[in-house]
Design a protein around this motif. Structure first.
Motif, mmCIF file in Angstrom:
data_model
loop_
_atom_site.group_PDB
_atom_site.id
_atom_site.type_symbol
_atom_site.label_atom_id
_atom_site.label_comp_id
_atom_site.label_asym_id
_atom_site.label_seq_id
_atom_site.Cartn_x
_atom_site.Cartn_y
_atom_site.Cartn_z
ATOM 1 N N LEU A 1 33.172 46.611 52.253
ATOM 2 C CA LEU A 1 33.625 46.116 51.074
ATOM 3 C C LEU A 1 34.014 44.704 51.307
ATOM 4 C CD1 LEU A 1 35.897 49.123 49.647
ATOM 5 C CD2 LEU A 1 33.490 48.461 49.338
ATOM 6 N N TYR B 1 33.084 51.485 44.255
ATOM 7 C CA TYR B 1 32.110 51.591 45.158
ATOM 8 C C TYR B 1 31.594 52.804 45.147
ATOM 9 C CZ TYR B 1 29.255 49.973 49.027
ATOM 10 O OH TYR B 1 28.027 49.646 49.784
ATOM 11 N N GLU C 1 25.909 50.254 42.434
ATOM 12 C CA GLU C 1 27.054 50.045 42.673
ATOM 13 C C GLU C 1 27.541 50.184 44.227
ATOM 14 O OE1 GLU C 1 29.394 52.490 39.526
ATOM 15 O OE2 GLU C 1 27.305 53.144 39.028
ATOM 16 N N GLY C 2 26.691 50.079 45.167
ATOM 17 C CA GLY C 2 26.690 49.873 46.511
ATOM 18 C C GLY C 2 25.362 49.565 47.137
#
Length: 293
Positions: free
Chosen positions: A17, A87, A152-153
């Motif tokens: 992240l 995430y 989303e990742g």
């Protein structure tokens, strides 16, 4: 001083992240380390000059117990008070970027991605550079989809490098086949391509185009058969067979492919669930092979 258990668990997940760019959506709150977010940019975890481990440990100190627990699934919810976006760790890309996981969405201007042949067929080319180029194309498309706001990742649960010994296993088509050396070579090429490394492994350390995950670690080749399923199956494997057959692909994936992720398998190995096997995960992968993902 030994780190608390939750720090060790979360340190497996949170570094990515801090390395990956924020997926900008109009409804998102300000990202924690944006210059415009005056309430959080002063935190040490926003200081890019510090080592990743120090930044992770600082970030964890700001999380409540409930927030720490929430980050341990494949869906990590946002933490608005710290400007941390949500995430989704689960995306698939065995032979092309797929929407079968939770992280990829083909509901925008990008309706699909390239679908390459199943791995059992691609592997039959015995062409390591072809495997690399396929991984490279998949990684580039994955990053483009993410940059377009449809992901989303950037963590992809591929490649599958389990040894395909029994033709009755339906997922065998996802693998390079029955040969441990070939599976290892495939892992190296695919992972380097997907993550943005060079074909010969001379990439920039710490810079990921996308994150690969070698799976399923280890001795896994059964889903459901005559009342036995993968969740309860106990793979009884001799020490020699483990070292000669099942482990070489994962060893190559870590030591030469530099994969940023490993997925433990569903089964037990000689009576111990692989996802709770200290000898397998810590002593072998991290200790002997140097896995730091």
């Amino acid at each position: 001083m030994k780190a608390p258990k939750e720090v060790l668990l979360l340190s497996h997940f949170i570094p990515l992240l801090l390395l990956l760019p924020h997926s900008v959506l109009s409804s998102d709150p300000p990202f924690s380390c944006d210059s415009s977010n005056t309430s959080t940019k002063i935190y040490r975890f926003c200081n890019t000059l510090l080592p990743i481990r120090q930044r992770v440990e600082d970030l964890i100190t700001h999380l409540s117990l409930e927030e720490k627990i929430s980050q341990l699934g494949d869906r990590a919810p946002p933490i608005p008070r710290l400007g941390i976006p949500g995430y989704k760790w689960w995306s698939e890309s065995l032979h092309g970027v797929s929407d079968q996981g939770r992280g990829i969405h083909y509901n925008g201007s990008i309706p699909t991605a390239t679908s390459f042949p199943q791995i059992i067929l691609t592997a039959a080319s015995f062409d390591t550079f072809l495997w690399y180029r396929i991984g490279e194309a998949i990684g580039t498309e994955a990053r483009a989809i993410y940059n377009n706001g449809q992901a989303e990742g950037l963590t992809f649960w591929a490649p599958n490098i389990n040894i395909f010994r029994d033709p009755r296993w339906g997922r065998g088509q996802e693998t390079p086949g029955e040969d441990p050396m070939m599976a290892g070579k495939y892992a190296i090429s695919y992972v380097r391509g997907l993550q943005g490394d060079s074909f010969r492994g001379k990439g920039t350390k710490g810079s990921l185009k996308a994150s690969a995950c070698c799976k399923h670690f280890t001795a896994y080749d059964l889903d459901r058969w005559k009342g036995v399923d993968r969740y309860s199956f106990n793979a009884e494997v001799s020490v020699q067979d483990l070292e000669d057959t099942y482990q070489p692909p994962f060893k190559s994936c870590v030591e030469q492919g530099h994969a940023s992720g490993i997925m433990c398998s569903y089964n037990q190995l000689n009576g111990v669930p692989t996802c709770a096997d200290y000898n397998l995960l810590t002593k072998t992968a991290r200790g002997l092979w140097g896995f730091d993902g």
